[in-house]
Scaffold this active site. Structure first.
Site, PDB file in Angstrom:
ATOM      1  N   HIS A 222       0.793  -1.238   0.000  1.00 17.74           N
ATOM      2  CA  HIS A 222       0.000   0.000   0.000  1.00 17.74           C
ATOM      3  C   HIS A 222       0.822   1.283   0.000  1.00 17.74           C
ATOM      4  CE1 HIS A 222       0.689  -0.260   4.395  1.00 17.74           C
ATOM      5  NE2 HIS A 222       0.533   1.060   4.388  1.00 17.74           N
TER       6      HIS A 222
HETATM    7  C1  UD1 Z   1      -2.370   5.521   5.649  1.00 16.91           C
HETATM    8  C2  UD1 Z   1      -1.134   6.097   6.329  1.00 16.91           C
HETATM    9  C3  UD1 Z   1      -0.004   5.082   6.287  1.00 16.91           C
HETATM   10  C4  UD1 Z   1      -0.447   3.744   6.862  1.00 16.91           C
HETATM   11  C5  UD1 Z   1      -1.723   3.279   6.177  1.00 16.91           C
HETATM   12  C6  UD1 Z   1      -2.231   2.050   6.869  1.00 16.91           C
HETATM   13  C7  UD1 Z   1      -0.770   8.534   6.167  1.00 16.91           C
HETATM   14  C8  UD1 Z   1      -0.030   9.593   5.449  1.00 16.91           C
HETATM   15  N1  UD1 Z   1      -0.666   7.299   5.624  1.00 16.91           N
HETATM   16  O1  UD1 Z   1      -2.036   5.293   4.285  1.00 16.91           O
HETATM   17  O2  UD1 Z   1       1.078   5.547   7.078  1.00 16.91           O
HETATM   18  O3  UD1 Z   1       0.568   2.798   6.631  1.00 16.91           O
HETATM   19  O4  UD1 Z   1      -2.715   4.307   6.281  1.00 16.91           O
HETATM   20  O5  UD1 Z   1      -3.126   1.346   6.104  1.00 16.91           O
HETATM   21  O6  UD1 Z   1      -1.383   8.799   7.149  1.00 16.91           O
HETATM   22  N2  UD1 Z   1      -9.405   4.715   1.183  1.00 16.91           N
HETATM   23  C9  UD1 Z   1     -10.592   4.030   1.059  1.00 16.91           C
HETATM   24  N3  UD1 Z   1     -11.242   3.688   2.202  1.00 16.91           N
HETATM   25  C10 UD1 Z   1     -10.790   3.992   3.441  1.00 16.91           C
HETATM   26  C11 UD1 Z   1      -9.597   4.705   3.546  1.00 16.91           C
HETATM   27  C12 UD1 Z   1      -8.901   5.060   2.413  1.00 16.91           C
HETATM   28  O7  UD1 Z   1     -11.048   3.731  -0.030  1.00 16.91           O
HETATM   29  O8  UD1 Z   1     -11.457   3.634   4.443  1.00 16.91           O
HETATM   30  C13 UD1 Z   1      -8.661   5.061  -0.049  1.00 16.91           C
HETATM   31  C14 UD1 Z   1      -8.922   6.483  -0.538  1.00 16.91           C
HETATM   32  O9  UD1 Z   1      -8.928   6.452  -1.936  1.00 16.91           O
HETATM   33  C15 UD1 Z   1      -7.715   7.224  -0.033  1.00 16.91           C
HETATM   34  C16 UD1 Z   1      -6.621   6.163  -0.135  1.00 16.91           C
HETATM   35  O10 UD1 Z   1      -7.266   4.949   0.211  1.00 16.91           O
HETATM   36  O11 UD1 Z   1      -7.433   8.356  -0.799  1.00 16.91           O
HETATM   37  C17 UD1 Z   1      -5.462   6.402   0.804  1.00 16.91           C
HETATM   38  O12 UD1 Z   1      -5.899   6.554   2.161  1.00 16.91           O
HETATM   39  P1  UD1 Z   1      -5.026   7.389   3.215  1.00 16.91           P
HETATM   40  O13 UD1 Z   1      -5.588   7.199   4.578  1.00 16.91           O
HETATM   41  O14 UD1 Z   1      -4.839   8.765   2.736  1.00 16.91           O
HETATM   42  O15 UD1 Z   1      -3.605   6.727   3.119  1.00 16.91           O
HETATM   43  P2  UD1 Z   1      -3.174   5.207   3.193  1.00 16.91           P
HETATM   44  O16 UD1 Z   1      -2.502   4.848   1.930  1.00 16.91           O
HETATM   45  O17 UD1 Z   1      -4.318   4.380   3.661  1.00 16.91           O
HETATM   46  N1  UDP Z   2      -3.984  -5.959   8.623  1.00 16.27           N
HETATM   47  C1  UDP Z   2      -5.250  -6.532   8.696  1.00 16.27           C
HETATM   48  N2  UDP Z   2      -5.871  -6.873   7.523  1.00 16.27           N
HETATM   49  C2  UDP Z   2      -5.278  -6.724   6.307  1.00 16.27           C
HETATM   50  C3  UDP Z   2      -3.983  -6.147   6.260  1.00 16.27           C
HETATM   51  C4  UDP Z   2      -3.364  -5.761   7.434  1.00 16.27           C
HETATM   52  O1  UDP Z   2      -5.806  -6.705   9.785  1.00 16.27           O
HETATM   53  O2  UDP Z   2      -5.892  -7.065   5.290  1.00 16.27           O
HETATM   54  C5  UDP Z   2      -3.334  -5.569   9.877  1.00 16.27           C
HETATM   55  C6  UDP Z   2      -2.014  -6.239  10.112  1.00 16.27           C
HETATM   56  O3  UDP Z   2      -2.185  -7.495  10.717  1.00 16.27           O
HETATM   57  C7  UDP Z   2      -1.319  -5.223  11.025  1.00 16.27           C
HETATM   58  C8  UDP Z   2      -1.854  -3.886  10.544  1.00 16.27           C
HETATM   59  O4  UDP Z   2      -3.041  -4.189   9.799  1.00 16.27           O
HETATM   60  O5  UDP Z   2      -1.714  -5.411  12.370  1.00 16.27           O
HETATM   61  C9  UDP Z   2      -0.876  -3.185   9.652  1.00 16.27           C
HETATM   62  O6  UDP Z   2      -1.492  -2.080   9.075  1.00 16.27           O
HETATM   63  P1  UDP Z   2      -1.131  -1.494   7.641  1.00 16.27           P
HETATM   64  O7  UDP Z   2      -0.364  -2.480   6.880  1.00 16.27           O
HETATM   65  O8  UDP Z   2      -2.399  -0.991   7.067  1.00 16.27           O
HETATM   66  O9  UDP Z   2      -0.266  -0.211   8.018  1.00 16.27           O
HETATM   67  P2  UDP Z   2       1.244   0.024   8.469  1.00 16.27           P
HETATM   68  O10 UDP Z   2       1.566  -0.918   9.565  1.00 16.27           O
HETATM   69  O11 UDP Z   2       2.118  -0.145   7.267  1.00 16.27           O
HETATM   70  O12 UDP Z   2       1.267   1.448   8.895  1.00 16.27           O
END
Ligand code: UD1
Ligand code: UDP
Length: 382
Positions: A222
């Site tokens: 991601h």
């Molecule tokens: C965010 C965090 C990242 C973390 C990740 C965990 C920041 C800058 N990034 O990244 O550090 O590792 O979460 O998963 O805070 N979207 C949906 N549904 C949702 C949420 C998001 O469809 O419920 C889509 C939207 O198109 C959105 C994109 O995902 O624009 C990115 O979401 P965003 O929360 O901005 O960043 P992540 O890539 O999820």
């Molecule tokens: N995770 C989950 N379901 C998924 C993918 C990840 O429950 O489909 C959990 C995973 O076990 C871990 C956390 O989400 O506990 C990690 O989050 P993510 O990878 O979204 O973010 P990051 O740790 O990179 O910030």
């Protein structure tokens, strides 16, 4: 409502999937042992809002319902962080907490850190001191700024403490603590607390997806540098499918919505091919219990997630990290994980990790009691 003068109130700000998961451990410790001393008010910024990125964790990990749902949603970094700040400021002014607790390094972390610091409310950062030394990652900016506004910094690792000392933080200083005289503490990782606490429940209540036959790998992707450039995204997905061709392991891939949207937008035909490929078991984001069951049963994990690379370690599953660096340096130094931003190297790493699996798994992340330790320390210092 504070019940007595001994009762301390904290506001915990969560918003993205990993923070919700991390917060479960401290909430559990408070409920089990400290609820007559510590009142926790949960605030959900709404950064993640899909059912399978948010609500599912509250149910299965028994996290108390947030008192405030800010429903900020997705957006550009500036707008998203600013909206969170406006709403968080109002909540903090109303609740008058003794401290604000934040986790990790997302935009929700940064927004809450700035609000707490400007209102002179002690900020408590859980997962402090982690550094990738790569400021092109939004998370690196968020965690550095957050650490430098904090009063209590709980670092999961020794390397985190070392990073903080290099930035001028002092170990063992006397209180009273404040943003100008912060306390840094090595505490272990709340994610290990959760993995240990929920592993058995996952075994007893969940099963592997029916499409899996034989040995399999688990992957998550991601990070913007793997998803936002369509060429890179295609190459990453192809590299996952090549694991099946070369090593005869299907790859289970729960798709983060960011990644799914970008595949749909830029690579629709390629994405259709992924859906029918025998190499992949594609699925929606999974609940925590399903996820840790897969992590514990997989032969290999391939990920750019911070949390998943550590959970791979907790479950003694070798891991390939699709990044140029990681803040969890001990994973690489111990040989349990290999960094491989270079997709051509994946094959070689899979061979090495499978033919010579790591034999030793030192307890870098504590003993599974980090949250209890944090709660106790909070009460001593607030
Ligand atoms: C965010 C965090 C990242 C973390 C990740 C965990 C920041 C800058 N990034 O990244 O550090 O590792 O979460 O998963 O805070 N979207 C949906 N549904 C949702 C949420 C998001 O469809 O419920 C889509 C939207 O198109 C959105 C994109 O995902 O624009 C990115 O979401 P965003 O929360 O901005 O960043 P992540 O890539 O999820
Ligand atoms: N995770 C989950 N379901 C998924 C993918 C990840 O429950 O489909 C959990 C995973 O076990 C871990 C956390 O989400 O506990 C990690 O989050 P993510 O990878 O979204 O973010 P990051 O740790 O990179 O910030």
């Amino acid at each position: 409502m504070k019940e007595s003068s001994n009762m301390k109130k904290i506001i915990t700000v969560i918003g993205a999937r990993p923070q919700i998961i991390k917060a479960a451990a401290l909430s559990r410790a408070i409920q089990e042992k400290w609820d007559s001393h510590l009142e926790e008010v949960l605030v959900h910024t709404g950064q993640h809002y899909d059912e399978n990125l948010s609500a599912v964790f509250f149910d299965e990990m028994n996290i108390p319902r947030p008192k405030y749902q800010l429903e900020v949603g997705s957006g550009l970094h500036g707008a998203q962080t600013a909206k969170m700040m406006i709403d968080l400021e109002a909540v903090v002014l109303k609740e008058k907490p003794d401290a604000v607790v934040v986790y990790g390094d997302t935009n929700s972390t940064l927004a809450a850190a700035l609000v707490a610091a400007k209102l002179h409310i002690p900020l408590i950062h859980i997962e402090a001191g982690l550094r990738s030394f790569n400021k092109s990652m939004p998370e690196e900016i968020n965690r550095i700024l957050c650490d430098h506004c904090s009063t209590l910094l709980f670092s999961p690792t020794k390397s985190g403490i070392h990073n903080l000392e290099n930035e001028g933080f002092k170990k063992g200083n006397a209180g009273p603590y404040s943003a100008d005289n912060p306390l840094i503490v090595h505490c272990g990782d709340v994610m290990l607390d959760n993995a240990l606490y929920f592993a058995q429940k996952a075994q007893e209540t969940k099963s592997l997806p029916a499409e899996i036959s034989g040995d399999f790998a688990l992957a998550t992707v991601h990070r913007p540098y793997n998803t936002d450039d369509p060429q890179r995204l295609k190459a990453v997905m192809q590299a996952l499918m090549d694991i099946y061709t070369k090593h005869k392991m299907q790859v289970v891939l729960p798709l983060h919505p960011r990644t799914k949207h970008l595949l749909e937008q830029h690579l629709p035909e390629f994405f259709d091919g992924m859906k029918t490929s025998p190499a992949l078991v594609l699925c929606e984001p999974l609940g925590y219990l399903d996820m840790i069951l897969l992590e514990s049963q997989a032969k290999l994990i391939v990920t750019d997630s911070g949390g998943v690379q550590k959970e791979a370690y907790f479950f003694k599953t070798p891991c390939i990290v699709l990044r140029t660096e990681t803040e969890w340096t001990e994973l690489i130094e111990s040989g349990a994980a290999k960094l491989s931003f270079d997709l051509d190297k994946i094959d070689q790493h899979v061979d090495t990790l499978l033919s010579h699996p790591p034999q030793e798994w030192p307890a870098f992340y504590g003993d599974g009691k980090a949250a209890e330790f944090i709660a106790e320390k909070l009460l001593q210092t607030l």
